[in-house]
Design a protein around this motif. Structure first.
Motif, PDB file in Angstrom:
ATOM      1  N   LEU A 193      43.620  35.372  45.364  1.00 60.07           N
ATOM      2  CA  LEU A 193      43.523  34.790  44.030  1.00 60.07           C
ATOM      3  C   LEU A 193      42.390  35.453  43.256  1.00 60.07           C
ATOM      4  CD1 LEU A 193      44.040  32.688  41.853  1.00 60.07           C
ATOM      5  CD2 LEU A 193      42.595  31.089  43.104  1.00 60.07           C
ATOM      6  N   PHE A 194      41.181  35.539  43.901  1.00 56.07           N
ATOM      7  CA  PHE A 194      40.014  36.056  43.202  1.00 56.07           C
ATOM      8  C   PHE A 194      40.212  37.521  42.831  1.00 56.07           C
ATOM      9  CE2 PHE A 194      35.666  37.639  42.801  1.00 56.07           C
ATOM     10  CZ  PHE A 194      35.150  36.684  41.936  1.00 56.07           C
ATOM     11  N   GLN A 195      40.818  38.228  43.766  1.00 54.57           N
ATOM     12  CA  GLN A 195      41.045  39.658  43.515  1.00 54.57           C
ATOM     13  C   GLN A 195      41.937  39.853  42.305  1.00 54.57           C
ATOM     14  OE1 GLN A 195      41.765  42.735  46.783  1.00 54.57           O
ATOM     15  NE2 GLN A 195      43.791  42.269  46.076  1.00 54.57           N
ATOM     16  N   ASP A 196      42.961  38.990  42.213  1.00 52.32           N
ATOM     17  CA  ASP A 196      43.875  39.154  41.072  1.00 52.32           C
ATOM     18  C   ASP A 196      43.224  38.740  39.767  1.00 52.32           C
ATOM     19  OD1 ASP A 196      45.698  40.193  42.655  1.00 52.32           O
ATOM     20  OD2 ASP A 196      47.182  38.581  42.530  1.00 52.32           O
ATOM     21  N   LEU A 197      42.369  37.716  39.848  1.00 50.92           N
ATOM     22  CA  LEU A 197      41.669  37.327  38.616  1.00 50.92           C
ATOM     23  C   LEU A 197      40.909  38.535  38.062  1.00 50.92           C
ATOM     24  CD1 LEU A 197      40.220  33.777  39.332  1.00 50.92           C
ATOM     25  CD2 LEU A 197      41.992  34.375  37.686  1.00 50.92           C
ATOM     26  N   CYS A 198      40.230  39.253  38.983  1.00 50.69           N
ATOM     27  CA  CYS A 198      39.471  40.423  38.532  1.00 50.69           C
ATOM     28  C   CYS A 198      40.417  41.442  37.905  1.00 50.69           C
ATOM     29  CB  CYS A 198      38.741  41.083  39.706  1.00 50.69           C
ATOM     30  SG  CYS A 198      37.438  40.042  40.355  1.00 50.69           S
ATOM     31  N   GLN A 199      41.545  41.631  38.594  1.00 54.79           N
ATOM     32  CA  GLN A 199      42.525  42.590  38.085  1.00 54.79           C
ATOM     33  C   GLN A 199      42.938  42.219  36.666  1.00 54.79           C
ATOM     34  OE1 GLN A 199      42.417  45.330  39.908  1.00 54.79           O
ATOM     35  NE2 GLN A 199      44.622  45.496  40.376  1.00 54.79           N
ATOM     36  N   LEU A 200      43.234  40.910  36.511  1.00 50.54           N
ATOM     37  CA  LEU A 200      43.725  40.448  35.218  1.00 50.54           C
ATOM     38  C   LEU A 200      42.680  40.653  34.125  1.00 50.54           C
ATOM     39  CD1 LEU A 200      45.513  37.217  36.410  1.00 50.54           C
ATOM     40  CD2 LEU A 200      46.622  39.190  35.383  1.00 50.54           C
TER      41      LEU A 200
ATOM     42  N   CYS B  38      31.246  43.392  39.632  1.00 53.50           N
ATOM     43  CA  CYS B  38      30.150  44.039  38.910  1.00 53.50           C
ATOM     44  C   CYS B  38      30.624  45.193  38.028  1.00 53.50           C
ATOM     45  CB  CYS B  38      29.086  44.524  39.892  1.00 53.50           C
ATOM     46  SG  CYS B  38      28.296  43.137  40.687  1.00 53.50           S
ATOM     47  N   PRO B  39      31.426  46.092  38.550  1.00 52.01           N
ATOM     48  CA  PRO B  39      31.891  47.182  37.668  1.00 52.01           C
ATOM     49  C   PRO B  39      32.586  46.621  36.439  1.00 52.01           C
ATOM     50  CG  PRO B  39      32.433  47.638  39.954  1.00 52.01           C
ATOM     51  CD  PRO B  39      31.893  46.249  39.942  1.00 52.01           C
ATOM     52  N   LEU B  40      33.374  45.560  36.699  1.00 50.47           N
ATOM     53  CA  LEU B  40      34.108  44.960  35.597  1.00 50.47           C
ATOM     54  C   LEU B  40      33.133  44.509  34.501  1.00 50.47           C
ATOM     55  CD1 LEU B  40      36.733  43.638  34.486  1.00 50.47           C
ATOM     56  CD2 LEU B  40      36.120  41.605  35.768  1.00 50.47           C
ATOM     57  N   VAL B  41      32.084  43.767  34.930  1.00 51.87           N
ATOM     58  CA  VAL B  41      31.128  43.241  33.941  1.00 51.87           C
ATOM     59  C   VAL B  41      30.485  44.390  33.177  1.00 51.87           C
ATOM     60  CG1 VAL B  41      28.925  42.069  33.717  1.00 51.87           C
ATOM     61  CG2 VAL B  41      30.660  41.139  35.249  1.00 51.87           C
ATOM     62  N   ILE B  42      30.086  45.395  33.932  1.00 48.49           N
ATOM     63  CA  ILE B  42      29.382  46.504  33.267  1.00 48.49           C
ATOM     64  C   ILE B  42      30.302  47.183  32.268  1.00 48.49           C
ATOM     65  CG2 ILE B  42      28.317  48.769  33.692  1.00 48.49           C
ATOM     66  CD1 ILE B  42      27.445  47.511  36.436  1.00 48.49           C
ATOM     67  N   LYS B  43      31.550  47.320  32.666  1.00 46.09           N
ATOM     68  CA  LYS B  43      32.506  47.973  31.773  1.00 46.09           C
ATOM     69  C   LYS B  43      32.667  47.151  30.491  1.00 46.09           C
ATOM     70  CE  LYS B  43      37.493  48.671  31.480  1.00 46.09           C
ATOM     71  NZ  LYS B  43      38.725  48.274  32.162  1.00 46.09           N
ATOM     72  N   LEU B  44      32.780  45.844  30.671  1.00 48.24           N
ATOM     73  CA  LEU B  44      33.024  44.993  29.503  1.00 48.24           C
ATOM     74  C   LEU B  44      31.797  44.928  28.582  1.00 48.24           C
ATOM     75  CD1 LEU B  44      35.007  42.034  31.069  1.00 48.24           C
ATOM     76  CD2 LEU B  44      35.881  43.916  29.717  1.00 48.24           C
ATOM     77  N   PHE B  45      30.627  45.195  29.161  1.00 45.42           N
ATOM     78  CA  PHE B  45      29.416  45.117  28.327  1.00 45.42           C
ATOM     79  C   PHE B  45      29.269  46.300  27.397  1.00 45.42           C
ATOM     80  CE2 PHE B  45      26.584  42.061  30.842  1.00 45.42           C
ATOM     81  CZ  PHE B  45      26.557  41.169  29.804  1.00 45.42           C
ATOM     82  N   SER B  46      30.026  47.365  27.706  1.00 45.60           N
ATOM     83  CA  SER B  46      29.696  48.628  27.018  1.00 45.60           C
ATOM     84  C   SER B  46      29.655  48.539  25.500  1.00 45.60           C
ATOM     85  CB  SER B  46      30.628  49.732  27.480  1.00 45.60           C
ATOM     86  OG  SER B  46      31.934  49.399  27.076  1.00 45.60           O
TER      87      SER B  46
END
Length: 1646
Positions: free
Chosen positions: A147-154, A204-212
């Motif tokens: 579930l958590f993995q897919d949330l990140c994917q989404l 973490c990569p996700l957050v950093i990417k979204l912060f750009s």
């Protein structure tokens, strides 16, 4: 089935049924799958959506049958429903999704609980390669993982792996779900490596990417180069991302160290000024969330700041907050930059507080309350209440429903940032202080454990202790790093806020933060940061731009380090002067030059209270910063006009400078509180440890030095803050005064008390004396009496004050001594020398009041404390008392101090035994110490025993006073000295007398003699006048004379009364000589008073009875006459009963034990007397030697002096008579002669001289005669060889006899005879006339003495041999020959009678020795003497009466009788010439020689008829005596007779003739006289012839006589009656011739 119908009603019923079944947990796994599939269909048909959601929820929550794909399908179903068009469905679905996600993760938790006891085989962590390597996970965990993995994917907009069938998804929702999972189930991620992996790899990569987009975005740049999907930062995502980051950091920091570093750096970046306001606001809120978690901050510090190449994240966060706050002030939200710049420019140019109105009040009504706000250089930022302290409740991070960025109210970001700072400070400090406290207690328990006795446990204990210390070291490093990282940023921000704050509460918070930081830095020993915070508080306390060097220097060092935050600089912003604060006080700045006034605002006062609080609560960690704190307080106290009062407490007092200090009522009520806190602050110094206390003292000392610097050279009121507080600190730390005493008193003594500014000095002395008094009264443990070192330490500064010249200080010092004496006098003990030293240090030039006070102290000591002080101090008391005697300021003090010395001596006397014991004990100790050190014991009068030394010191002191320049002092001291030696001298050891005599008495005599001889003769009062005739004390010389008299008398008295003690001393004879020498010089001084007194002393020492020696009792000690002395001593003891009546006896006994009794042998004794005789002779010969020249002011010794001198001789002679030789007698004679010859001055004569008519001796003359009398009596009983002195005595006496006619001459001196001395007209300026004495009585008395003596000694061989008789006659010849010419008539009469007496004794002796020829020369002398007297050339005075004449004639007759009885009968033993001379003389005197021719001149001479008759008779008698030795002599007589008869015949014939011729006329007078004389002679002749033996008379003679008869008868006719009577007398004797005629016998017959 029912649901499959898709009929709404049926579906509803069926769903309800299914829910009921599920709730009873009767659904199997397969059934569940079916149910989900059925629900899925309903969903696709959009039926009963809410019921569906409800059913899914029930299905998933009641049990765990649904998992894996079924579960994913259920979840997808919910997601799908969330994105429908219906709002209600949407929201319900969203809630359901959230719940479902939660349920999935809850299952994992339960599962873990269930299996937690089963130990799993560790499996290799799945690598990055295998994305779905979840085989190791248990079922529930696997579902959650998928579930958590897919949330990140989404969220990342990628396709899900597990949630198959998702159609759409929003990022915001995905981020919310992620956040809630991470927030709610951190343990799942932390316990399962797979989940952790997901975090790292996906989240973490996700957050950093979204912060750009946020990172790249710059406000104001129009285009953006980034190809990101969202061009502009999007508030909803950004805000949710920050929330996720917050959770990540909070929960998974330990897993994601590197990632967190990135996140934190991003957060910091978002605060930049070029980011949108909302972004900055939410970033601040996020940071606030971190700031309330100190442990987290600690981890940052450990992980980043302390790693070598890592970003200093923690420091950056703090600095970023600082920069953020600064940027808010510097870039005003209004954008009106020009005005701001203008304002800042004008303000930095240094105006004082401007009167700008608060912008927050512009345009408001008067009644509106002012908002709390910060205001800085025109930027006004309100303070909003954003959160309660300690919780980071965010506003904008919670706005999940907002899509557009909200507008941020003004001041919100500032307020949050402000709270960040406060929470940060609060968090860090509570954490570190907690851990510090914990470490402290751990350490304690550890050390306690270590000291446990069991051997076995010791090793492990040591181990644990070392672990503990290592741990503590690590901890300490972390704490220090944290503080070092954050303090600059904090300080910059807080200082700025403090400056800008206009709200009391905000100010309070800022100050509290600064205070806690300062305290924390102090505890960790971080000096720079501690000082920086303290400086900030201090600057806040003082008016802006206040010139205070301490603070300025510190800030410059701080500002010069600009703190770089990733390249951007944070400057310390200097405080603006634009504070819109209420001014509460105006006062003078404490500065060298008066600079007008400064104002204090309420904020300053607030800061001051914080400063006080800091010092009060954290004094122990302030260390060197005390300097800052105290300097600031001093200035504030000064501005507020607080002045020190008693004990150093500051009280509100009016400033001396006048009305420049203005205080509002607000401050007035505060002042007592402030001064109270100030006092409490120093009171609390008693709880500081020793090191901190020293820091405090040092700071106060240097403050005081500064204050002194400022007070130099001007008489402005100095700042007494430091001195007052030193005093206060000293007083509260009495219990450990030793550790601070030296620095404290050293500063006060060396600096403050010597300061030229009197107020400063006075306070220094006040402080010092208060401390000393408090120290002495404090109840120390152990008490002072047992802690002598401490007592001396406390008293020492008191003594040191004596080195200061300022009289006001010395007065304080003495007042202190007085108070100490009054309160502690009994317990001073070893402190006495110091206290006495203080009194003794006062010098004459220090003013009367000082000397008075010091003397008061001394009096107190002598009256009350002598018994309580150690005996070793008594000597100091004596010296101090003596020194007061020598002070010449105040005579009364000098005299009283001499009285004190007497009291002291009395005390010594009464307590002698105890003092002696104690001193001897002390002496033994000292002696031992000296021997150990190998040095000699050094004290004054050393060989004497200590008690005697004490006496000697007393005597020496009095001796010094005896030569004081002031006569009154000398007199008093002299009397006291001799009284004490007289009264108490018996206490001295015998040997000590030697010192008394030589070092005290003779030394004193020398000095007095020297001063007296050199004293000034000038008159002391103004005005001229002849000093000889003036009053007895009007010159220095006369005043010294009195001293000399007193001293000499005193010494003589001691020699007299203590002779029995002195004589056994070895060098008594030497001392005797010295004393005699002094007596001699005094006697010969040209001052009557001194010289007379010297003789009195001489007399006194000569009356000494030589110790009685009794041959039967040889053992008795020499002093038998003790009892008499004792009586005398009791009398001198001032009426006090004598303390030890037996002491002299004891002492004498004591000498006898120690030394054999000394019996002074005769010879030594004689030597003493001879020495005295020599002195007497020198005095006599010097004083009686006449002056050579006769100047006007020649000194002539007085009569009393000479009398006294001569009176000494008899006493002296008694002792030396055995050896008294002729030489000595000669010497004596010279002196006696000299003394008698001295004249007296005419002004003294009325008192000494008798009136001229009385014949009285002066006392001097009496004395001279007495002296000779003593001599002759001694010779009389003396041995044969003494008797040769008789002649000398006769010579001496005869010399005096001569004075009757020849008064002695005194040198060349002109002398008036006493009759013409002018008694009444003595003029000033004229030299006194000298008057010779009337020597007649003296000469006559001497003559009587001669006669007496001669009567006794006529037969002595010496008298015979030395021709004494001849000398006597020779001497008598002078008055006898003068006869009427003698000055006094009595003289010659006495001479005659004396001569007669002497001759009556002497002539027989002379006849006896006729053969020896010893008297040959006497006879001619005697003959001449008779001749001169009987036929004197002097004419009797005219007024001589007949009776007188007849009396004188009878004297002449006596002489002739002597010749007839004593000389002529013995003619045959007497030289012939002499007899011849006598005969001639008788012849001359007898009748016939009288009647030679008469001249006119002789007519008047009265005839000495009796005398002539006597001569004639004697002559005849001798002529006809049968003793005639030679015929020749008889022949001469007979020849003479015949001549006489022949002449008589002739005269008678001539008379008859003339009578007849003259007829009636009377004959001339002389002829009548002649005839009468002849007739008388005839009758005398016939009488004489009858008396003679008949056979001696020649027949021829008879014939001639009878032949006269007829002639006589013829004369009967004469007319003169006188002749007739004479004739009758002449005729009567003829009857004897009338015989009847005898018968003629012839041839033998009748």
């Amino acid at each position: 089935m029912g649901c499959g119908t898709k009929e709404p009603k049926i579906t509803q019923l069926c769903l309800a049924a299914i829910q009921r079944l599920m709730s009873h947990e009767v659904v199997s796994e397969a059934a569940a799958g079916n149910i989900i599939n059925m629900l899925w269909q309903l969903m696709e048909n959009s039926l009963e959506e809410l019921k569906l959601l409800q059913t899914v929820l029930v299905l998933l929550t009641t049990n765990t049958v649904v998992h894996d794909d079924a579960l994913s399908k259920a979840i997808v179903l919910c997601f799908r429903l969330h994105f429908t068009k219906d709002n209600i469905t949407n929201n319900t679905a969203a809630a359901t999704v959230r719940q479902v996600v939660t349920v999935v993760f809850e299952r994992v938790v339960f599962e873990d609980e269930r299996y937690k006891d089963v130990i799993e085989q560790p499996v290799p962590v799945p690598g990055n390669s295998n994305r779905r390597s979840v085989s190791t996970l248990k079922p529930c965990a696997k579902d959650a993982y998928m579930l958590f993995q897919d949330l990140c994917q989404l969220v990342n907009a990628d396709a899900p792996y597990w949630l198959v069938g998702m159609t759409e998804m929003t990022r915001t929702f995905g981020l919310e779900l992620l956040e809630s999972v991470l927030n709610d189930f951190p343990q799942v991620f932390l316990q399962h490596q797979e989940f952790s992996f997901l975090l790292k790899e996906r989240v973490c990569p996700l957050v950093i990417k979204l912060f750009s987009p946020n990172i790249k975005f710059r406000q104001g740049s129009s285009t953006s180069s980034s190809p990101a999907p969202v061009e502009k930062p999007y508030f909803p995502i950004c805000m949710r991302l920050l929330r996720v980051v917050s959770v990540l950091i909070k929960q998974f920091y330990s897993l994601l160290v590197t990632e967190c570093e990135i996140f934190l750096s991003l957060l910091v970046k978002f605060l930049d000024a070029d980011k949108p306001q909302w972004l900055r606001a939410v970033a601040v809120e996020s940071i606030h969330r971190l700031c309330v978690q100190p442990q987290l901050l600690r981890s940052f510090c450990q992980s980043y700041d302390m790693k070598p190449h890592s970003t200093k994240v923690f420091r950056d966060i703090v600095n970023a907050l600082g920069s953020f706050i600064q940027s808010l002030f510097l870039v005003p939200s209004t954008g009106n930059t020009s005005t701001t710049v203008n304002q800042t420019g004008s303000n930095t140019s240094g105006g004082t507080a401007s009167s700008q109105t608060n912008p927050g009040m512009l345009g408001m009504g008067g009644g509106v309350t002012v908002l709390p706000a910060f205001e800085y250089r025109g930027t006004w930022i309100p303070i909003l209440t954003v959160t309660i302290q300690g919780s980071a409740k965010a506003t904008y991070l919670e706005m999940l429903d907002k899509v557009e960025p909200p507008t941020i109210p003004e001041g919100y970001a500032m307020s949050v940032a402000f709270h960040c700072l406060l929470d940060l400070v609060r968090g860090i400090t509570t954490m570190i202080e907690g851990e510090l406290g914990q470490a402290g207690t751990d350490n304690q328990t550890m050390t306690e454990a270590t000291s446990s006795p069991t051997q076995s446990s010791e090793q492990q204990d040591l181990q644990s202790v070392s672990d503990q210390t290592d741990k503590e070291l690590v901890n300490r490093a972390v704490w220090e790093e944290m503080v070092n990282a954050c303090w600059c940023g904090l300080l910059a921000a807080l200082s700025l806020l403090l400056d800008a704050s206009t709200d009391e509460a905000a100010t309070e918070n800022i100050l509290k933060a600064e205070l806690t930081m300062a305290a924390l830095c102090g505890k960790l020993g971080l000096v720079t940061s501690r000082d920086a915070f303290i400086t900030a508080i201090c600057k806040g306390s003082l008016p802006p731009h206040y010139a205070l060097t301490v603070l300025n220097s510190t800030t410059t060092t701080l500002s010069s380090k600009s703190y770089s935050i990733q390249g951007q600089n944070v400057q310390m912003i200097s405080p603006s002067s634009e504070s819109h604060q209420q001014v509460v006080a105006v006062g003078q700045p404490l500065a060298l030059q008066p600079q007008g006034t400064v104002m204090l605002t309420s904020k300053n006062i607030q800061c001051m209270r914080t400063l006080l609080n800091l010092a009060h609560c954290h004094g122990a960690v302030l260390g060197t910063s005390w300097q800052l704190v105290l300097a600031t307080l001093q200035h504030l106290v000064w501005i507020l006009g607080l002045k020190p009062g008693v004990g150093g407490a500051l009280k509100p007092g009016r400033a001396v400078e006048g009305p420049s200090t203005v205080l509002t009522t607000a401050v007035m009520t505060d002042l007592p509180v402030i001064s109270n806190i100030l006092s409490r602050l120093f009171e609390s110094s008693q709880y500081l440890d020793d090191v901190s206390l020293h820091h405090l003292i040092n700071a106060l000392c240097s403050l005081s030095l500064e204050a002194m610097e400022m007070a130099y050279g001007n008489n402005k009121e100095p700042s007494l803050f430091a001195v007052a507080k030193l005093l206060e600190t000293g007083l509260v730390n009495m219990h450990r005064i030793e550790i601070l005493w030296r620095p404290l008193t050293g500063h006060l003594l060396e600096k403050v008390c010597q300061h030229p500014n009197s107020r400063m000095r006075e306070w220094g002395a006040e402080a010092l004396t208060s401390l000393i008094k408090a120290g002495l009264t404090f109840n120390h443990d152990p008490p002072l009496s047992q802690n002598q070192r401490l007592q001396l330490l406390l008293l020492n500064p008191l003594k040191e004050l004596s080195n200061i010249i300022h009289p006001d200080i010395r007065l304080k010092q003495l007042e202190c001594v007085l108070q100490i004496l009054q309160s502690q006098g009994d317990s001073l003990g070893p402190g006495w020398p110091l206290v006495l030293g203080v009194m003794g240090a006062i010098r004459s030039d220090q003013g009367e009041s000082l000397i008075r006070t010091a003397f008061q102290c001394l009096q107190l000591v002598v009256t009350d404390f002598l018994p309580t002080m150690p005996c070793t101090c008594l000597q100091i008391v004596v010296e101090v008392a003596g020194s007061f005697g020598l002070h010449n300021q105040e005579l009364n003090i000098s005299l009283t101090s001499i009285g004190l010395l007497w009291n002291i001596s009395d005390y010594f006397f009464q307590r002698g035994e105890t003092i002696e014991k104690e001193l001897n004990k002390e002496e033994a100790v000292l002696q031992k110490q000296a021997e150990e050190k190998g040095v000699l014991l050094n004290r004054p009068f050393h060989p004497a025993p200590p008690f005697d030394c004490l006496w000697l010191c007393l005597y020496a002191k009095l001796g010094e006073l005896c030569v004081d320049p002031r006569p009154a002092v000398r007199k008093s001291a002299g009397q006291t000295l001799f009284s004490t030696i007289g009264a108490h001298g018996t206490l001295l050891q015998h040997s000590t007398w030697h010192t008394v005599i030589w070092k005290v008495l003779f030394h004193l005599l020398d000095r007095v003699r020297e001063s007296s001889t050199t004293a000034d003769k000038e008159k002391i009062e103004s005005g001229g006048g002849n000093i000889l005739i003036h009053h007895s004390r009007d010159t220095a010389e006369k005043q010294w004379a009195e001293t000399w008299v007193l001293t000499l008398a005193g010494v003589a008295r001691i020699f007299n009364t203590r002779r029995y003690l002195l004589q056994p001393l070895g060098d008594f004879s030497k001392a005797w000589d010295v004393l005699l020498d002094h007596i001699q010089s005094a006697a010969l001084s040209k001052n009557n008073e001194v010289s007379l007194a010297a003789l009195k002393s001489f007399q006194e020492i000569l009356q000494i009875v030589s110790p009685v020696r009794d041959s039967e009792k040889p053992d008795t000690p020499p002093a038998i006459n003790v009892p008499a002395l004792l009586g005398a001593m009791t009398a001198t003891g001032l009426g006090r009963s004598f303390m030890r009546t037996d002491s002299i006896g004891e002492r004498i006994g004591r000498y006898n034990e120690s030394e054999p009794p000394i019996i002074t042998d005769e010879i030594e004794d004689l030597n003493l007397w001879w020495a005295a005789w020599n002195t007497w002779y020198r005095i006599g010969s010097e004083s009686t030697k006449p002056p050579i020249t006769c100047e006007k002011l020649t000194f002539i010794p007085s009569q009393p002096f000479l009398t006294a001198l001569i009176q000494i001789f008899p006493a002296l002679y008694q002792h030396i008579k055995t050896g008294f030789s002729m030489d000595d007698l000669q010497k004596l004679g010279v002196i006696l002669h000299g003394a008698v010859s001295v004249p007296i001055s005419s002004d003294a004569s009325p008192f000494i001289l008798p009136s001229y008519t009385e014949a009285v001796l002066t006392s001097l003359q009496e004395a001279v005669l007495t002296a000779l009398d003593v001599l002759q009596k001694a010779i009389c009983v003396g041995s044969e060889n003494m008797q040769i002195m008789y002649p000398a005595i006769f010579d001496q006496l005869l010399a005096f006899v001569e004075f009757s006619c020849k008064p002695p001459q005194y040198g060349q001196l002109e002398m008036k005879h006493i009759a013409n001395a002018k008694y009444n007209q003595i003029q000033l300026f004229a030299p006194a006339e000298w008057v010779a004495l009337n020597y007649v009585p003296f000469a006559e008395r001497s003559l009587e003495v001669v006669v007496d003596l001669y009567q006794k000694t006529a037969c002595h061989k010496a008298v015979v041999n030395e021709k004494v008789l001849q000398n006597i006659i020779k001497t008598q010849r002078i008055p006898l020959s003068l006869k009427y010419a003698c000055p006094s008539e009595s003289t010659w009469k006495l001479a005659v009678s004396s001569l007669l007496k002497v001759l009556s004794i002497g002539l027989p002796v002379a006849r006896q020795h006729a053969s020896s020829g010893k008297f040959d020369s006497m006879w001619p002398e005697l003959a001449s003497t008779f001749e001169d007297f009987l036929f004197t050339k002097s004419i009797p005075p005219d007024n001589l009466s007949i009776q007188e004449f007849q009396r004188n004639e009878s004297i002449d007759v006596e002489v002739v009788q002597l010749i007839s009885t004593e000389i002529l009968p013995y003619a045959n033993f007497i030289p012939k010439e002499f007899v011849g001379q006598i005969m001639t003389m008788l012849n001359k005197g007898s009748i016939h020689s009288q009647s030679s021719s008469f001249t006119e001149a002789e007519i008047d001479i009265r005839m000495r008829e009796e005398f002539s008759k006597m001569c004639f008779e004697t002559l005849l008698q001798f002529s006809f005596s049968n003793k005639v030795t030679t015929p020749q002599e008889g022949y001469i007589s007979r020849m003479a007779l015949s001549v006489l008869l022949k002449r008589s015949q002739d005269v008678l014939h001539r008379y008859i003739e003339d009578e007849r011729l003259s007829g009636k006329c009377p004959l001339p007078r002389q002829q009548v006289t002649e005839i009468i004389f002849v007739l008388k002679a005839v009758s005398t002749l016939i009488d004489s012839l009858k008396k003679t033996q008949p056979e001696n008379v020649d027949a021829n003679t008879w014939a001639q006589v009878i032949a006269l008869y007829p002639t006589l008868v013829e004369c009967i006719t004469c007319s003169s009656s006188e002749v007739c009577s004479a004739l009758k007398e002449a005729l009567v004797p003829f009857k004897d011739f009338m015989h009847p005629p005898a018968p003629k016998v012839q041839n033998g017959e009748s």
